[in-house]
Write a protein that holds these residues in place. Structure first.
Motif, PDB file in Angstrom:
ATOM      1  N   GLY A 192       0.802  -1.214   0.000  1.00 11.32           N
ATOM      2  CA  GLY A 192       0.000   0.000   0.000  1.00 11.32           C
ATOM      3  C   GLY A 192       0.832   1.260   0.000  1.00 11.32           C
ATOM      4  O   GLY A 192       0.316   2.351   0.249  1.00 11.32           O
ATOM      5  N   GLN A 193       2.119   1.125  -0.329  1.00  8.62           N
ATOM      6  CA  GLN A 193       3.015   2.284  -0.290  1.00  8.62           C
ATOM      7  C   GLN A 193       3.953   2.237  -1.490  1.00  8.62           C
ATOM      8  O   GLN A 193       4.630   1.234  -1.714  1.00  8.62           O
ATOM      9  CB  GLN A 193       3.828   2.263   1.015  1.00  8.62           C
ATOM     10  N   PHE A 208      14.318  -1.459  -2.604  1.00 10.28           N
ATOM     11  CA  PHE A 208      13.318  -0.404  -2.473  1.00 10.28           C
ATOM     12  C   PHE A 208      13.111  -0.051  -1.008  1.00 10.28           C
ATOM     13  O   PHE A 208      13.129  -0.920  -0.132  1.00 10.28           O
ATOM     14  CB  PHE A 208      12.000  -0.860  -3.110  1.00 10.28           C
ATOM     15  N   ALA A 209      12.899   1.234  -0.739  1.00 12.42           N
ATOM     16  CA  ALA A 209      12.700   1.714   0.626  1.00 12.42           C
ATOM     17  C   ALA A 209      11.215   1.882   0.904  1.00 12.42           C
ATOM     18  O   ALA A 209      10.474   2.467   0.102  1.00 12.42           O
ATOM     19  CB  ALA A 209      13.424   3.048   0.834  1.00 12.42           C
ATOM     20  N   THR A 210      10.793   1.369   2.053  1.00 13.17           N
ATOM     21  CA  THR A 210       9.428   1.553   2.537  1.00 13.17           C
ATOM     22  C   THR A 210       9.491   1.714   4.048  1.00 13.17           C
ATOM     23  O   THR A 210      10.535   1.512   4.666  1.00 13.17           O
ATOM     24  CB  THR A 210       8.516   0.351   2.213  1.00 13.17           C
ATOM     25  N   GLY A 211       8.361   2.014   4.644  1.00 12.80           N
ATOM     26  CA  GLY A 211       8.257   1.994   6.085  1.00 12.80           C
ATOM     27  C   GLY A 211       7.990   0.588   6.590  1.00 12.80           C
ATOM     28  O   GLY A 211       7.531  -0.285   5.844  1.00 12.80           O
ATOM     29  N   LEU A 212       8.269   0.355   7.873  1.00 16.32           N
ATOM     30  CA  LEU A 212       8.034  -0.960   8.461  1.00 16.32           C
ATOM     31  C   LEU A 212       6.553  -1.317   8.491  1.00 16.32           C
ATOM     32  O   LEU A 212       6.184  -2.490   8.327  1.00 16.32           O
ATOM     33  CB  LEU A 212       8.618  -1.017   9.868  1.00 16.32           C
ATOM     34  N   THR A 213       5.695  -0.328   8.702  1.00 13.27           N
ATOM     35  CA  THR A 213       4.259  -0.609   8.708  1.00 13.27           C
ATOM     36  C   THR A 213       3.830  -1.147   7.353  1.00 13.27           C
ATOM     37  O   THR A 213       3.048  -2.108   7.266  1.00 13.27           O
ATOM     38  CB  THR A 213       3.461   0.660   9.054  1.00 13.27           C
ATOM     39  N   GLY A 218       2.368  -5.804   3.944  1.00 15.31           N
ATOM     40  CA  GLY A 218       2.600  -6.578   2.734  1.00 15.31           C
ATOM     41  C   GLY A 218       2.840  -8.050   3.003  1.00 15.31           C
ATOM     42  O   GLY A 218       2.269  -8.914   2.328  1.00 15.31           O
ATOM     43  N   ILE A 219       3.685  -8.360   3.978  1.00 18.68           N
ATOM     44  CA  ILE A 219       3.958  -9.768   4.263  1.00 18.68           C
ATOM     45  C   ILE A 219       2.717 -10.438   4.855  1.00 18.68           C
ATOM     46  O   ILE A 219       2.470 -11.624   4.619  1.00 18.68           O
ATOM     47  CB  ILE A 219       5.181  -9.936   5.188  1.00 18.68           C
TER      48      ILE A 219
END
Length: 343
Positions: A192-193, A208-213, A218-219
């Motif tokens: 979702g990001q 790729f960089a994302t936030g932990l949330t 995703g997982i």
């Protein structure tokens, strides 16, 4: 394929701040002879099956490089591209494998299906992670090999997806290559990001960089796909991992033991990253600020057990089995302990 892979990458959003000292909390300590010798701080997030936030320790929105914890999304991108992967071959696309002969044999099968050879892999030459396999390779005069590198299964899957689609293979790691654009699209779809930074991972692939949330969400979506019944490709991936846990890591190694004993999906990433997905769609993601992996599994299992998501006795046994030993004169004199929920 649609979206990113056909039309080009979407405009990058403004970059989020990177996870730093102001965004972390104490997560674990290492004790020796009754004294705390080392402390690990980081951030950790737990998301519910609907993707909403259940727990946030530290800053779950700050950017982290997902590293190898992104491999489930990369494998799913290969499936979405039409790569005919299932069972052990699919798990090797998700793996940071130990380079045992069994692992390498599966990678060779994927390469054969792609009409490729080991020299077509663009991951670096490396020794197997498994000590016995490394010693045997050295004794056999093999030296370092691309196929022994822990990411070779993912690279072989990329080559297979390229063959199926008629994509070029010499540049399959280029961030504008259709395969990598589909990876970015898959990460955005499941987390979702939209990733706001693209770098180069240790194996040479885009990272790729994302936030932990976002990573936890995703997982969780992948792990919960079989129970939801609305995503056959993700359900195939989740089922393969649960059926063949040896392939994602190696006998006695952390991810393999966690998956085999607890029935969850776990994937470590370099520099202290770990994601865990539960069959009901609950997701977990964490990052140690100092990049050390040694306490990640212990912390994750502590949090999951406290929320009733894994059996506390079995998870404690798994944590003890997989944690780095603290020895003095060859005898146990301490251990690693989670303090994530201590305060």
């Amino acid at each position: 394929m649609t979206g990113v892979a056909e039309t080009g990458a979407p405009p990058a959003p403004p970059a989020r701040k990177a996870l730093g000292p102001d965004g972390v909390v104490p997560l674990a300590v290492l004790e020796r002879s009754g004294l705390i010798e080392s402390r690990h701080s980081g951030a950790a997030v737990l998301t519910r099956p609907d993707g909403t936030l259940a727990l946030e320790l530290g800053d779950g929105d700050a950017d982290v490089w997902g590293r190898s914890s992104l491999k489930p999304f990369q494998a799913l991108a290969a499936l979405r591209a039409g790569a005919p992967l299932d069972g052990e071959e699919l798990v090797l696309a998700t793996a940071s494998h130990a380079g045992t002969p069994a692992h390498i044999a599966v990678v060779e099968r994927v390469l054969d299906a792609a009409g490729a050879v080991a020299d077509d892999l663009q991951c670096p030459h490396d020794w197997p992670l498994d000590r016995r396999a490394m010693l045997d390779a050295h004794a056999a005069g093999h030296g370092t090999r691309r196929i022994a590198m822990n990411c070779s299964g993912k690279h072989a899957a990329f080559l297979l997806a390229c063959r199926v689609n008629g994509f070029s293979t010499g540049d399959y790691l280029d961030r504008q290559h259709p395969m990598q654009l589909l990876v970015a699209e898959t990460i955005a779809d499941y987390t979702g990001q939209i990733p706001d930074r693209v770098g180069v991972d240790g194996c040479g692939a885009p990272v790729f960089a994302t936030g932990l949330t976002a990573l936890a969400r995703g997982i969780g979506r992948i792990a919960g796909a079989r129970e939801r019944g609305d995503d056959p490709l993700a359900a195939t991936l989740a089922g393969a991992i649960l059926d063949h846990p040896w392939a994602i890591d190696g006998p006695g190694r952390s991810n393999t033991v966690v998956i085999d004993r607890l029935g969850v999906i776990a994937k470590l990433g370099a520099e202290g990253v770990l994601v865990v997905g539960m069959p009901d769609g609950t997701g977990f993601a964490m990052k140690m600020l100092d990049g050390n992996l040694r306490a990640t599994t212990t912390v994750a299992l502590d949090i999951l057990a406290a929320h009733g998501l894994v059996d506390p006795d079995e998870s404690a046994a798994v944590a003890a089995e997989t944690a780095e030993r603290v020895l003095g004169g060859g005898q146990p004199v301490g251990g690693i302990r989670s303090v994530a929920l201590a305060g």
